[in-house]
Motif scaffolding. Structure first.
Motif, PDB file in Angstrom:
ATOM      1  N   TRP A 132       0.838  -1.217   0.000  1.00 53.31           N
ATOM      2  CA  TRP A 132       0.000   0.000   0.000  1.00 53.31           C
ATOM      3  C   TRP A 132       0.865   1.257   0.000  1.00 53.31           C
ATOM      4  CZ3 TRP A 132       0.014   3.564   4.086  1.00 53.31           C
ATOM      5  CH2 TRP A 132      -0.892   4.627   3.948  1.00 53.31           C
ATOM      6  N   ALA A 133       1.906   1.280   0.829  1.00 51.00           N
ATOM      7  CA  ALA A 133       2.778   2.451   0.915  1.00 51.00           C
ATOM      8  C   ALA A 133       3.474   2.720  -0.417  1.00 51.00           C
ATOM      9  CB  ALA A 133       3.803   2.262   2.024  1.00 51.00           C
ATOM     10  N   LEU A 134       3.914   1.654  -1.079  1.00 53.28           N
ATOM     11  CA  LEU A 134       4.551   1.808  -2.385  1.00 53.28           C
ATOM     12  C   LEU A 134       3.557   2.324  -3.429  1.00 53.28           C
ATOM     13  CD1 LEU A 134       6.609  -1.487  -2.291  1.00 53.28           C
ATOM     14  CD2 LEU A 134       7.610   0.797  -2.452  1.00 53.28           C
ATOM     15  N   GLN A 135       2.336   1.859  -3.331  1.00 53.97           N
ATOM     16  CA  GLN A 135       1.326   2.287  -4.301  1.00 53.97           C
ATOM     17  C   GLN A 135       0.969   3.753  -4.138  1.00 53.97           C
ATOM     18  OE1 GLN A 135      -1.738  -0.611  -3.488  1.00 53.97           O
ATOM     19  NE2 GLN A 135      -0.969  -2.051  -5.032  1.00 53.97           N
ATOM     20  N   VAL A 136       0.718   4.192  -2.910  1.00 55.05           N
ATOM     21  CA  VAL A 136       0.260   5.577  -2.717  1.00 55.05           C
ATOM     22  C   VAL A 136       1.365   6.588  -2.995  1.00 55.05           C
ATOM     23  CG1 VAL A 136      -1.554   4.947  -1.087  1.00 55.05           C
ATOM     24  CG2 VAL A 136       0.708   5.605  -0.205  1.00 55.05           C
ATOM     25  N   THR A 137       2.623   6.148  -2.907  1.00 53.47           N
ATOM     26  CA  THR A 137       3.744   7.050  -3.218  1.00 53.47           C
ATOM     27  C   THR A 137       4.239   6.884  -4.659  1.00 53.47           C
ATOM     28  OG1 THR A 137       5.289   5.409  -2.299  1.00 53.47           O
ATOM     29  CG2 THR A 137       4.559   7.192  -0.828  1.00 53.47           C
ATOM     30  N   ARG A 157      10.811   9.887  -2.185  1.00 54.03           N
ATOM     31  CA  ARG A 157       9.504   9.230  -2.261  1.00 54.03           C
ATOM     32  C   ARG A 157       9.533   7.856  -1.598  1.00 54.03           C
ATOM     33  NH1 ARG A 157       9.000   9.491  -8.464  1.00 54.03           N
ATOM     34  NH2 ARG A 157       7.210   8.113  -8.163  1.00 54.03           N
ATOM     35  N   VAL A 158      10.645   7.134  -1.763  1.00 52.76           N
ATOM     36  CA  VAL A 158      10.779   5.821  -1.140  1.00 52.76           C
ATOM     37  C   VAL A 158      10.904   5.944   0.380  1.00 52.76           C
ATOM     38  CG1 VAL A 158      12.342   3.834  -0.924  1.00 52.76           C
ATOM     39  CG2 VAL A 158      11.691   4.686  -3.192  1.00 52.76           C
ATOM     40  N   LEU A 160       9.536   8.232   2.168  1.00 48.61           N
ATOM     41  CA  LEU A 160       8.164   8.464   2.633  1.00 48.61           C
ATOM     42  C   LEU A 160       7.380   7.153   2.640  1.00 48.61           C
ATOM     43  CD1 LEU A 160       5.829  10.292   3.476  1.00 48.61           C
ATOM     44  CD2 LEU A 160       5.351  10.668   1.050  1.00 48.61           C
ATOM     45  N   ALA A 161       7.550   6.329   1.606  1.00 50.30           N
ATOM     46  CA  ALA A 161       6.854   5.041   1.573  1.00 50.30           C
ATOM     47  C   ALA A 161       7.210   4.192   2.789  1.00 50.30           C
ATOM     48  CB  ALA A 161       7.198   4.286   0.282  1.00 50.30           C
ATOM     49  N   ARG A 162       8.473   4.185   3.158  1.00 43.33           N
ATOM     50  CA  ARG A 162       8.883   3.417   4.340  1.00 43.33           C
ATOM     51  C   ARG A 162       8.194   3.935   5.600  1.00 43.33           C
ATOM     52  NH1 ARG A 162      13.776   0.602   6.399  1.00 43.33           N
ATOM     53  NH2 ARG A 162      14.032   1.150   8.590  1.00 43.33           N
ATOM     54  N   ALA A 163       8.140   5.251   5.757  1.00 41.90           N
ATOM     55  CA  ALA A 163       7.469   5.825   6.929  1.00 41.90           C
ATOM     56  C   ALA A 163       5.988   5.467   6.942  1.00 41.90           C
ATOM     57  CB  ALA A 163       7.655   7.343   6.954  1.00 41.90           C
ATOM     58  N   LEU A 164       5.344   5.504   5.775  1.00 38.90           N
ATOM     59  CA  LEU A 164       3.921   5.198   5.705  1.00 38.90           C
ATOM     60  C   LEU A 164       3.645   3.720   5.956  1.00 38.90           C
ATOM     61  CD1 LEU A 164       2.801   7.293   2.592  1.00 38.90           C
ATOM     62  CD2 LEU A 164       2.615   7.890   5.011  1.00 38.90           C
ATOM     63  N   ALA A 165       4.581   2.848   5.580  1.00 40.68           N
ATOM     64  CA  ALA A 165       4.374   1.410   5.769  1.00 40.68           C
ATOM     65  C   ALA A 165       4.203   1.047   7.238  1.00 40.68           C
ATOM     66  CB  ALA A 165       5.547   0.628   5.169  1.00 40.68           C
ATOM     67  N   ALA A 166       4.800   1.816   8.128  1.00 38.90           N
ATOM     68  CA  ALA A 166       4.637   1.567   9.560  1.00 38.90           C
ATOM     69  C   ALA A 166       3.264   1.980  10.052  1.00 38.90           C
ATOM     70  CB  ALA A 166       5.708   2.309  10.349  1.00 38.90           C
ATOM     71  N   GLN A 167       2.515   2.708   9.235  1.00 34.75           N
ATOM     72  CA  GLN A 167       1.178   3.195   9.568  1.00 34.75           C
ATOM     73  C   GLN A 167       1.164   3.882  10.942  1.00 34.75           C
ATOM     74  OE1 GLN A 167      -1.362  -0.250   8.847  1.00 34.75           O
ATOM     75  NE2 GLN A 167      -1.405   0.210   6.664  1.00 34.75           N
ATOM     76  N   PRO A 168       1.949   4.949  11.060  1.00 38.93           N
ATOM     77  CA  PRO A 168       2.079   5.630  12.343  1.00 38.93           C
ATOM     78  C   PRO A 168       0.892   6.562  12.602  1.00 38.93           C
ATOM     79  CG  PRO A 168       3.317   6.804  10.694  1.00 38.93           C
ATOM     80  CD  PRO A 168       2.729   5.601   9.998  1.00 38.93           C
ATOM     81  N   GLU A 169       0.835   7.085  13.803  1.00 42.02           N
ATOM     82  CA  GLU A 169      -0.148   8.120  14.126  1.00 42.02           C
ATOM     83  C   GLU A 169       0.414   9.517  13.876  1.00 42.02           C
ATOM     84  OE1 GLU A 169      -2.344   7.436  17.926  1.00 42.02           O
ATOM     85  OE2 GLU A 169      -0.950   5.745  18.094  1.00 42.02           O
ATOM     86  N   ILE A 170       1.743   9.613  13.835  1.00 40.95           N
ATOM     87  CA  ILE A 170       2.417  10.905  13.677  1.00 40.95           C
ATOM     88  C   ILE A 170       3.464  10.767  12.581  1.00 40.95           C
ATOM     89  CG2 ILE A 170       3.893  12.626  14.809  1.00 40.95           C
ATOM     90  CD1 ILE A 170       2.689  11.654  17.500  1.00 40.95           C
ATOM     91  N   LEU A 171       3.507  11.747  11.685  1.00 39.83           N
ATOM     92  CA  LEU A 171       4.568  11.837  10.683  1.00 39.83           C
ATOM     93  C   LEU A 171       5.371  13.105  10.946  1.00 39.83           C
ATOM     94  CD1 LEU A 171       2.999  10.999   7.188  1.00 39.83           C
ATOM     95  CD2 LEU A 171       4.880   9.780   8.311  1.00 39.83           C
ATOM     96  N   LEU A 172       6.674  12.957  11.101  1.00 46.97           N
ATOM     97  CA  LEU A 172       7.576  14.097  11.237  1.00 46.97           C
ATOM     98  C   LEU A 172       8.489  14.089  10.015  1.00 46.97           C
ATOM     99  CD1 LEU A 172       8.544  13.765  15.025  1.00 46.97           C
ATOM    100  CD2 LEU A 172       6.687  15.092  14.021  1.00 46.97           C
ATOM    101  N   LEU A 173       8.511  15.189   9.288  1.00 43.04           N
ATOM    102  CA  LEU A 173       9.189  15.214   7.988  1.00 43.04           C
ATOM    103  C   LEU A 173      10.126  16.405   7.915  1.00 43.04           C
ATOM    104  CD1 LEU A 173       5.715  14.886   7.331  1.00 43.04           C
ATOM    105  CD2 LEU A 173       6.850  13.582   5.537  1.00 43.04           C
ATOM    106  N   ASP A 174      11.411  16.120   7.705  1.00 44.24           N
ATOM    107  CA  ASP A 174      12.433  17.170   7.630  1.00 44.24           C
ATOM    108  C   ASP A 174      12.738  17.456   6.160  1.00 44.24           C
ATOM    109  OD1 ASP A 174      14.383  18.991   8.128  1.00 44.24           O
ATOM    110  OD2 ASP A 174      15.733  17.637   9.192  1.00 44.24           O
ATOM    111  N   THR A 177      10.343  17.475   0.656  1.00 41.36           N
ATOM    112  CA  THR A 177      10.299  17.721  -0.787  1.00 41.36           C
ATOM    113  C   THR A 177      11.643  18.134  -1.365  1.00 41.36           C
ATOM    114  OG1 THR A 177       9.585  20.006  -0.413  1.00 41.36           O
ATOM    115  CG2 THR A 177       7.863  18.349  -0.683  1.00 41.36           C
ATOM    116  N   ALA A 178      12.708  18.060  -0.562  1.00 42.92           N
ATOM    117  CA  ALA A 178      14.043  18.407  -1.071  1.00 42.92           C
ATOM    118  C   ALA A 178      14.414  17.494  -2.237  1.00 42.92           C
ATOM    119  CB  ALA A 178      15.076  18.271   0.044  1.00 42.92           C
ATOM    120  N   ASN A 179      15.078  18.061  -3.235  1.00 42.83           N
ATOM    121  CA  ASN A 179      15.561  17.333  -4.416  1.00 42.83           C
ATOM    122  C   ASN A 179      14.462  16.859  -5.354  1.00 42.83           C
ATOM    123  OD1 ASN A 179      18.291  17.439  -3.417  1.00 42.83           O
ATOM    124  ND2 ASN A 179      17.742  15.776  -2.021  1.00 42.83           N
ATOM    125  N   MET A 180      13.238  17.334  -5.152  1.00 43.93           N
ATOM    126  CA  MET A 180      12.132  16.892  -5.988  1.00 43.93           C
ATOM    127  C   MET A 180      11.771  17.947  -7.017  1.00 43.93           C
ATOM    128  SD  MET A 180       9.323  15.076  -3.556  1.00 43.93           S
ATOM    129  CE  MET A 180       9.537  13.387  -3.007  1.00 43.93           C
TER     130      MET A 180
END
Length: 268
Positions: A132-137, A157-158, A160-174, A177-180
């Motif tokens: 699912w994480a790979l698909q949504v990203t 993007r990958v 982010l997919a790893r972070a989403l795969a854990a299905q957390p309640e909180i996302l912290l992102l530093d 979007t760098a390099n995108m």
């Protein structure tokens, strides 16, 4: 710090920094207090050295405040085990380096270790969460490639997919979007905003892109020299006066005629 037993847990903010101070060889954060709620997307902005990344590290217990407290669901964050924090908080570093020659599929699936009791990742729900994480990203096409072979934008993007795969309640992102390319920056923040709403997550992201913060964030926290200069909706924080105080430059702030969000232009 004790929380009254009469207080409903639903009334307690999900994540809190309360009178937090931190220094390395100089003060980095000074008397920072902020509450974060479920379902909101919060942007941290400010000049280099203002304490944005340090605040993220404190919010995930990678640093401990020298004064003050960080509370997760009303409990001091240091009381949680590393595994419990890994299940609760997903983290996206700017251009994270992978030390082993893992494929993208292996790297994303590793995020599920926090949900297992042993070392096996053969459970159906772990594989489904990774897929699912790979698909949504939009990173399924990279599954068989090694992470260290990806471009900077692809790797973000990958990660982010790893972070989403854990299905957390909180996302912290530093600086997620760098390099995108610009289109991928917008796609990533749209995805994060959608998941934050649909799943009642909390998402906090650091960015230097003021107009992306204006378009996507529910709240913006403006930092300078470790102190909060502004905290609130984009229109309340992205004012010429506050931006000049933070960055030392003159700005024009008007309204995007399509979205209605503040639009920031640097005056040269």
């Amino acid at each position: 710090m004790e929380i009254s037993k009469q207080v409903s847990t639903s009334s307690i903010p999900l994540l809190v920094a309360r009178d937090v101070w931190f220094r390395f060889d100089r003060p980095v954060l000074a008397a920072v207090s902020i509450e974060f709620e479920r379902g909101e997307l919060v942007a941290l902005i400010g000049p280099n050295g203002s304490g944005k990344t340090t605040l993220l590290r404190l919010l995930r217990n990678r640093l401990r405040p020298q004064r003050g407290h960080v509370l997760l669901k009303g409990k001091p964050i240091e009381r949680y085990s590393r595994k419990a924090l890994a299940r609760t908080i997903g983290y996206v570093l700017q251009d994270h380096r992978v030390g082993f020659p893992l494929t993208v599929a292996e790297y994303v699936l590793q995020a599920r270790f926090a949900h297992t009791r042993g070392w096996t990742l053969e459970r159906k729900k772990d594989v489904e969460a990774a897929r699912w994480a790979l698909q949504v990203t939009n990173t399924v096409e990279f599954c068989k490639r090694r992470v260290d072979e990806l471009s900077g934008g692809e790797r973000q993007r990958v990660i982010l997919a790893r972070a989403l795969a854990a299905q957390p309640e909180i996302l912290l992102l530093d600086e997620p979007t760098a390099n995108m390319d610009l289109a991928y920056q917008v796609d990533m923040l749209r995805l994060i905003r959608r998941l934050t709403r649909e799943r009642s997550w909390l998402s906090v992201f650091v960015t230097h892109e003021l107009n992306l913060a204006a378009e996507f964030a529910d709240r913006i926290v403006l930092l300078k020299r470790g102190q909060i200069l502004g905290c609130g909706p984009p229109r309340a924080v992205l004012t010429p006066e506050k931006l000049h105080a933070a960055f030392g430059c003159e700005f024009l702030v008007d309204i995007n005629p399509i979205s209605g969000a503040p639009r920031v232009s640097l005056l040269t």
